[in-house]
Structure formats: structure tokens, C-alpha cells
Scaffold this motif. Structure first.
Motif, PDB file in Angstrom:
ATOM      1  N   ASP A 209       0.547  -1.110   0.047  1.00 40.80           N
ATOM      2  CA  ASP A 209      -0.260   0.490  -0.312  1.00 40.80           C
ATOM      3  C   ASP A 209       1.177   1.151  -0.202  1.00 40.80           C
ATOM      4  O   ASP A 209       0.304   2.685   0.018  1.00 40.80           O
ATOM      5  CB  ASP A 209      -0.721  -0.176   1.304  1.00 40.80           C
ATOM      6  N   ARG A 210       2.083   0.896  -0.180  1.00 38.05           N
ATOM      7  CA  ARG A 210       3.050   2.326  -0.287  1.00 38.05           C
ATOM      8  C   ARG A 210       3.972   2.312  -1.310  1.00 38.05           C
ATOM      9  O   ARG A 210       5.017   2.620  -1.472  1.00 38.05           O
ATOM     10  CB  ARG A 210       3.905   2.718   0.742  1.00 38.05           C
ATOM     11  N   PRO A 211       3.138   1.902  -2.658  1.00 38.95           N
ATOM     12  CA  PRO A 211       4.104   1.819  -4.030  1.00 38.95           C
ATOM     13  C   PRO A 211       4.837   3.533  -4.282  1.00 38.95           C
ATOM     14  O   PRO A 211       4.669   4.117  -3.764  1.00 38.95           O
ATOM     15  CB  PRO A 211       3.742   1.347  -4.877  1.00 38.95           C
ATOM     16  N   TRP A 212       6.233   3.068  -5.059  1.00 40.35           N
ATOM     17  CA  TRP A 212       6.783   4.460  -5.791  1.00 40.35           C
ATOM     18  C   TRP A 212       7.232   3.668  -7.029  1.00 40.35           C
ATOM     19  O   TRP A 212       7.268   3.114  -7.148  1.00 40.35           O
ATOM     20  CB  TRP A 212       8.041   4.438  -4.628  1.00 40.35           C
ATOM     21  N   GLN A 213       6.843   4.650  -7.353  1.00 45.75           N
ATOM     22  CA  GLN A 213       7.036   4.814  -9.602  1.00 45.75           C
ATOM     23  C   GLN A 213       8.245   5.875  -9.269  1.00 45.75           C
ATOM     24  O   GLN A 213       8.360   6.140  -9.295  1.00 45.75           O
ATOM     25  CB  GLN A 213       6.213   5.695  -9.761  1.00 45.75           C
ATOM     26  N   GLY A 214       9.515   4.455  -9.834  1.00 50.76           N
ATOM     27  CA  GLY A 214      10.940   4.906 -10.436  1.00 50.76           C
ATOM     28  C   GLY A 214      11.686   3.559 -10.806  1.00 50.76           C
ATOM     29  O   GLY A 214      11.037   2.561 -11.314  1.00 50.76           O
ATOM     30  N   THR A 323       7.429  12.909  -9.633  1.00 54.02           N
ATOM     31  CA  THR A 323       7.888  13.942  -9.033  1.00 54.02           C
ATOM     32  C   THR A 323       6.772  14.593  -7.394  1.00 54.02           C
ATOM     33  O   THR A 323       7.103  14.962  -6.628  1.00 54.02           O
ATOM     34  CB  THR A 323       8.556  15.681  -9.426  1.00 54.02           C
ATOM     35  N   THR A 324       5.920  13.728  -7.812  1.00 52.21           N
ATOM     36  CA  THR A 324       4.285  14.430  -6.894  1.00 52.21           C
ATOM     37  C   THR A 324       3.961  13.313  -5.980  1.00 52.21           C
ATOM     38  O   THR A 324       3.174  13.427  -5.190  1.00 52.21           O
ATOM     39  CB  THR A 324       3.383  15.124  -7.596  1.00 52.21           C
ATOM     40  N   GLN A 325       5.434  12.246  -5.542  1.00 56.41           N
ATOM     41  CA  GLN A 325       4.953  11.292  -4.934  1.00 56.41           C
ATOM     42  C   GLN A 325       5.153  11.043  -3.652  1.00 56.41           C
ATOM     43  O   GLN A 325       6.103  11.857  -2.937  1.00 56.41           O
ATOM     44  CB  GLN A 325       5.223   9.364  -5.167  1.00 56.41           C
ATOM     45  N   ILE A 326       3.568  10.658  -2.841  1.00 56.61           N
ATOM     46  CA  ILE A 326       3.311  11.120  -1.995  1.00 56.61           C
ATOM     47  C   ILE A 326       3.904   9.622  -1.011  1.00 56.61           C
ATOM     48  O   ILE A 326       3.104   8.728  -1.429  1.00 56.61           O
ATOM     49  CB  ILE A 326       2.831  12.226  -1.443  1.00 56.61           C
ATOM     50  N   GLY A 327       3.230   9.999   0.747  1.00 48.52           N
ATOM     51  CA  GLY A 327       3.344   8.466   1.218  1.00 48.52           C
ATOM     52  C   GLY A 327       4.012   8.502   2.968  1.00 48.52           C
ATOM     53  O   GLY A 327       3.365   8.767   3.902  1.00 48.52           O
ATOM     54  N   PRO A 328       5.553   8.527   2.977  1.00 47.05           N
ATOM     55  CA  PRO A 328       5.961   8.549   1.541  1.00 47.05           C
ATOM     56  C   PRO A 328       5.942   7.542   0.414  1.00 47.05           C
ATOM     57  O   PRO A 328       6.303   6.858   1.887  1.00 47.05           O
ATOM     58  CB  PRO A 328       7.251   9.061   2.491  1.00 47.05           C
ATOM     59  N   ALA A 329       6.374   7.531  -0.483  1.00 42.93           N
ATOM     60  CA  ALA A 329       6.691   6.222  -1.383  1.00 42.93           C
ATOM     61  C   ALA A 329       7.753   6.059  -0.975  1.00 42.93           C
ATOM     62  O   ALA A 329       8.727   6.364  -1.217  1.00 42.93           O
ATOM     63  CB  ALA A 329       6.196   6.764  -3.102  1.00 42.93           C
ATOM     64  N   ARG A 330       7.207   4.291  -0.827  1.00 47.01           N
ATOM     65  CA  ARG A 330       8.856   3.840  -0.347  1.00 47.01           C
ATOM     66  C   ARG A 330       9.898   3.432  -1.001  1.00 47.01           C
ATOM     67  O   ARG A 330       9.814   2.068  -2.213  1.00 47.01           O
ATOM     68  CB  ARG A 330       8.401   2.072  -0.051  1.00 47.01           C
ATOM     69  N   ILE A 331      10.994   3.864  -1.039  1.00 49.85           N
ATOM     70  CA  ILE A 331      11.900   3.795  -2.178  1.00 49.85           C
ATOM     71  C   ILE A 331      13.302   1.775  -1.846  1.00 49.85           C
ATOM     72  O   ILE A 331      12.618   1.095  -2.490  1.00 49.85           O
ATOM     73  CB  ILE A 331      13.084   4.565  -2.149  1.00 49.85           C
ATOM     74  N   ILE A 332      13.170   2.069  -0.623  1.00 55.66           N
ATOM     75  CA  ILE A 332      14.021   1.129   0.349  1.00 55.66           C
ATOM     76  C   ILE A 332      14.156   0.915   1.278  1.00 55.66           C
ATOM     77  O   ILE A 332      14.307   1.558   2.140  1.00 55.66           O
ATOM     78  CB  ILE A 332      15.711   1.321  -0.204  1.00 55.66           C
ATOM     79  N   SER A 333      13.609   0.104   1.890  1.00 53.23           N
ATOM     80  CA  SER A 333      12.643  -0.462   2.894  1.00 53.23           C
ATOM     81  C   SER A 333      13.365  -1.606   4.468  1.00 53.23           C
ATOM     82  O   SER A 333      13.099  -3.011   3.518  1.00 53.23           O
ATOM     83  CB  SER A 333      11.535  -0.338   3.002  1.00 53.23           C
ATOM     84  N   LEU A 334      13.261  -1.411   4.624  1.00 53.02           N
ATOM     85  CA  LEU A 334      13.129  -2.605   5.720  1.00 53.02           C
ATOM     86  C   LEU A 334      12.594  -2.574   7.249  1.00 53.02           C
ATOM     87  O   LEU A 334      12.321  -2.299   8.050  1.00 53.02           O
ATOM     88  CB  LEU A 334      14.939  -2.501   6.729  1.00 53.02           C
ATOM     89  N   SER A 335      11.053  -3.298   6.802  1.00 60.37           N
ATOM     90  CA  SER A 335      10.187  -2.957   7.660  1.00 60.37           C
ATOM     91  C   SER A 335       9.478  -4.339   7.320  1.00 60.37           C
ATOM     92  O   SER A 335       8.843  -5.565   6.154  1.00 60.37           O
ATOM     93  CB  SER A 335       9.619  -1.664   6.506  1.00 60.37           C
TER      94      SER A 335
END
Length: 508
Positions: A209-214, A323-335
């Protein structure tokens, strides 16, 4: 004769049961149970193991929870202190009883919360609840003139009040308590509470539920904070992993399709989740709401090593597609999910956002805002190096000159800082008030004791934190510590003089 004795005992028992403090204790216990266990929807599985129970305690309190937990147990401490005072229990025994009862009730509640789906047991709550009981005890003594007078007389007439050696020893003990509290402050910015059970994720949370586009082309992680010279080598692409040496825990090159092996051979492979894109891009692997990466199993080795060193370095090359992604959108995560993590590098609009789990920032790492503006203002690839050591985060973007430094202790919200300083220096003020009362007969010693006792704790704490965590010297923090210590000491001394003056008038 026996009948009269039994009648007197029964009469005393009835008085106890009908007393206001007894009802306050019962009411406080019921209030605690209601506030912490409602709606009582207990669920007991057919089988569970001790490791599962221990893992369920892997939660941290938010600031608001910490305040509420202290306030919730204060009436219990007040009522118990009153009850024990009426039973003529000694002051030291009252203190120990209130702390043990508060801690025992809190532990019982936290253990029961393991079986409540709507609750999250938290070890820190036991400490905060015990503090709450102690606060209630102190409030009782300040409100009850008779108990306050009795305590003052005991202190002033003790043998230690006539001995400079003993008074000096007590003052050294006071300074030792300050050092111990400083050590506790240092521990709030370590990575000692990192969970071992979280996987490495690229482009999303496990919950999806916290996708990042890139695009991400590489991820390297080490268990120490590399130096600025080493950062220069990394950003100049001169065999950049060589200076990291044995500290390198993981190295993933994200090119092609399918799974991605850790080149160090120490971590599990990264697997593609969702629909993998058909077209390869020179910027790296394409990530979106339909495609992200996750290790086959938790990266226990990595989490454990970083937890031991309380340092890390993360090296990556990323390019946002929006450049408008929010959430914050997860790029790298240990979670583990969207509310529990060890570390997250994310995008919030054009800002780079960081979440780091420490005892201070909580299980979500969101209690302290760590944000660097403008990093994702364009869609070009950016080579990013992030290091953490002490309480300092260093972020380098594309070249060593583009560096940003953040310190957790300097970013603590004002209301939290006031609360934490109160927890630190109000008890020291209490100790100093009793110490100056004890030294009342030694005027010269007392005149030196009061100013040094007010100034030294704040200076010691600030000096240790500046030296060990890399924070800047803060005059505001120094004055805040002095204010709490001096304020508590002077209020207690004023209260003592008022109570003794009133007692003298009543006696005359």
C-alpha cells in the motif's frame, strides 16, 4: 477479651475498606484495566511459542502514549502512598512498594495485551507506568503536610546531616545519577531496538500500500558509517565498494528480470512481486504499484549486524518517475508493514524522506521528521549515500559537496524535548532538595551545594551528548535542564518552609 480483640480488628478492617484511599486504589486499578484492555476481545490460539510472545512485544510508544501512561498510573501511586502512610509503613518501603505494584500491574496488562488483536504490548509502557506511580507518590507527599513534616524531620535529624564526609559522598552519588541518566539519553539514538525479522523491500511495503514509481539500479548496505573520503571514492565510481571492505553486508545489482542475488552471498535473493515490466531501462529496474522487490526471507543477518554496531551506510542509485509521489512512497525499506520498520528511504513530493527506528523515534521511525528538500525535483538518476552514526545522519547526493547533515537530538519536537527533560531533571531536583535539606546545618557546604547541584547536571548531560552524538551545543537545552532542576528544588524547599512554619504556629 478475645471477642473484644476480634471486634477491634474487624472495626479497623472496615475503616480500611471504607477509606477514601482504598477506594482510590481500587478505582485506579479498574481504570487501568479498562483503559488498557477494553474492548476485552481476547483471543487465545490453540498453540503458541515463547518466541512468538516475545516477538509480539516488538512495539514502541508514541509521545502521546508516553504522557498518557504516566498520567494513568499517577492516581494509583497517590492512593497506595496514602494507604501505606496510614499503615505507618516506612518511606523507603512505600517507595519500593509503589514502584513494584505499578510495574507489576503494568507487566500484567502488557502480557494480557498479547492476546488482544486490538492492542500492541510495548515494553516502554512498563517503565512509563512505573514513573507514573512514582509521580503519584511524590504528589501525595507534597499534598500531605503530616507526611511531609515527618519526612523532613527524619532527614534533618539523621546522622548523615552532621558528617561532611557523608554529605560529600551523597553529592558524588547525585553526580553519578546524572551520568547514569546521560547514558540513558545516549541509548535513545542507538539502533538497539531494530527488529531481526524484517525483510528488505525495494519499491513498496509488504502490505503493497506504499508503492513508488521509479527506477533503482543498485543497493549496497554496510554495517558502519563510511568516512567522507570513502564517500568521495564511492561517488567517483573508483571501485567504490573496495574501501568498505568486510563491513559490506549486501550488494544488489538490479539489472535484467527475475530474481537478484546478493553479490556478498550473505543475504537472500530479491524476488520480483507483481507484474515485471517487459522493457529494460538503462536507469535500472522499473518499480511501480504493479511491481516491486522483496527478499525471499527476513534479512536477519543484516539487521543483527547493524543493531550491534548502531551504524550503517546505504548506497543506491535511484530515479523517480513522478515528482509528486507522497506517502512517503517507499524506495528502500527494512520493514514489517506500513507502521513498523527499521529503516526507510522514501519520497514525499520532491523531498527525500528518511525513517530510522531508534528508542527515541519509535517503531515506525516517524516521531522525528527527517527530510531533505528538492532531491526528487527531476527524473534524472541520483547516486545517493546515506550514513548513520551516533545520532547523526549524513546524506550525499551525486557528489561529496552536495551533503546534508541531520541530528536526531536536534530535531526532537519541542513538546517532546520538554517532556524528556522533565523526566530527567525533575527527579534530580527532588534529590537535590533532599540533599540540601540534609546539609541544612552545614551552611558553607550548603551554599556551595545548591548552585553546583543545579548547574552540573545540565552541563554534564549536554557535554556528553555533544561529544558522543555529534549534536551542536545548545544554550536552550542547558537552560531547560537548569530550569527544571532549580524549579523543582526551590518549590520543594518553599513547600518545606511553609509546612514547618504552619506546624510551628499550630504548636504555639
Amino acid at each position: 477479651m478475645n471477642r473484644r480483640k476480634n471486634f477491634n480488628q474487624a472495626s479497623k478492617l472496615n475503616k480500611l475498606l471504607l477509606s477514601g484511599d482504598f477506594f482510590l486504589v481500587i478505582f485506579s486499578i479498574l481504570l487501568v484495566l479498562l483503559a488498557t484492555l477494553y474492548p476485552f476481545n481476547f483471543y487465545f490460539p490453540e498453540s503458541f511459542s515463547l518466541p512468538e510472545i516475545v516477538a509480539s512485544f516488538d512495539n514502541s510508544s508514541f509521545f502521546k502514549d508516553q504522557v498518557n501512561n504516566i498520567l494513568l498510573f499517577a492516581p494509583l501511586g497517590f492512593g497506595f502512598a496514602s494507604l501505606l502512610q496510614r499503615k505507618r509503613v516506612k518511606a523507603i518501603s512505600q517507595f519500593l512498594t509503589v514502584i513494584l505494584v505499578s510495574a507489576g500491574l503494568s507487566f500484567t496488562v502488557e502480557a494480557l495485551q498479547v492476546f488482544l488483536p486490538s492492542r500492541a504490548p510495548t515494553p516502554a509502557d512498563i517503565f512509563n507506568n512505573s514513573i507514573g506511580g512514582f509521580v503519584g507518590l511524590i504528589c501525595f507527599y507534597l499534598c500531605n503536610s503530616q507526611s511531609f513534616i515527618y519526612t523532613l524531620i527524619r532527614i534533618e535529624n539523621s546522622r548523615a546531616s552532621n558528617s561532611i564526609k557523608k554529605l560529600t559522598l551523597f553529592f558524588l552519588g547525585y553526580i553519578l545519577i546524572t551520568f547514569l541518566m546521560s547514558i540513558a539519553w545516549q541509548s535513545t539514538t542507538t539502533l538497539s531496538n531494530w527488529s531481526l525479522n524484517y525483510p528488505l523491500l525495494i519499491g513498496n511495503e509488504q502490505t503493497g500500500d506504499r508503492p513508488w514509481q521509479g527506477y533503482v539500479s543498485e543497493v549496497d548496505i554496510a554495517d558502519r558509517a563510511i568516512s567522507k573520503n570513502e564517500v568521495s571514492q564511492v561517488l567517483n565510481h573508483k571501485n567504490y565498494l573496495k574501501p568498505i571492505g568486510n563491513s559490506l553486508l549486501a550488494s544488489y545489482q538490479l539489472t535484467g528480470k527475475g530474481s537478484y542475488q546478493d553479490r556478498t552471498g550473505q543475504l537472500p535473493e530479491l524476488l520480483s512481486l507483481g507484474q515485471s515490466p517487459d522493457i529494460e531501462n538503462e536507469k535500472g529496474i522499473a518499480l511501480s504499484s504493479n511491481h516491486w522487490l522483496k527478499t525471499r526471507e527476513p534479512v536477519t543477518f543484516l539487521n543483527e549486524r547493524i543493531r550491534e554496531t548502531s551504524q550503517f551506510t546505504i548506497i543506491t542509485t535511484v530515479a523517480t518517475a513522478d515528482t509528486t509521489q507522497i506517502g512517503p512512497a517507499r524506495i528502500i525499506s527494512l520493514s514489517g508493514d506500513s507502521l513498523h520498520r527499521n529503516f526507510t528511504l522514501g519520497q514525499q513530493g520532491s523531498n527525500l524522506d528518511l525513517r530510522i527506528r531508534t528508542p527515541m523515534t519509535g517503531a515506525n521511525g516517524a516521531d522525528t521528521k527527517l527530510s531533505i528538500p528538492g532531491i526528487f525535483a527531476d527524473t534524472r538518476p541520483h547516486h545517493i549515500v546515506i550514513t548513520y552514526s551516533g545520532a547523526t545522519i549524513q546524506v550525499y547526493v551525486d557528489k561529496p559537496q552536495n551533503s546534508y547533515s541531520l541530528n536526531l537530538l536536534e530535531l526532537v519536537p519541542k513538546e517532546q524535548r520538554i517532556f524528556y527533560y522533565g523526566l530527567t531533571f525533575i527527579p534530580l531536583g527532588l534529590c537535590l532538595a533532599f540533599l540540601t535539606t540534609l546539609a541544612k546545618r552545614k551552611l558553607t557546604f550548603n551554599r556551595l551545594l545548591l548552585p553546583s547541584g543545579i548547574l552540573l547536571p545540565s552541563l554534564i548531560l549536554e557535554g556528553i551528548l555533544v561529544n558522543d552524538t555529534g549534536k551542536s551545543l545548545s544554550l536552550k537545552n542547558l537552560l531547560l535542564g537548569i530550569l527544571f532542576t532549580a524549579g523543582t528544588t526551590l518549590i520543594l524547599r518553599w513547600r518545606a518552609s511553609m509546612v514547618l512554619r504552619k506546624a510551628a504556629k499550630s504548636g504555639s
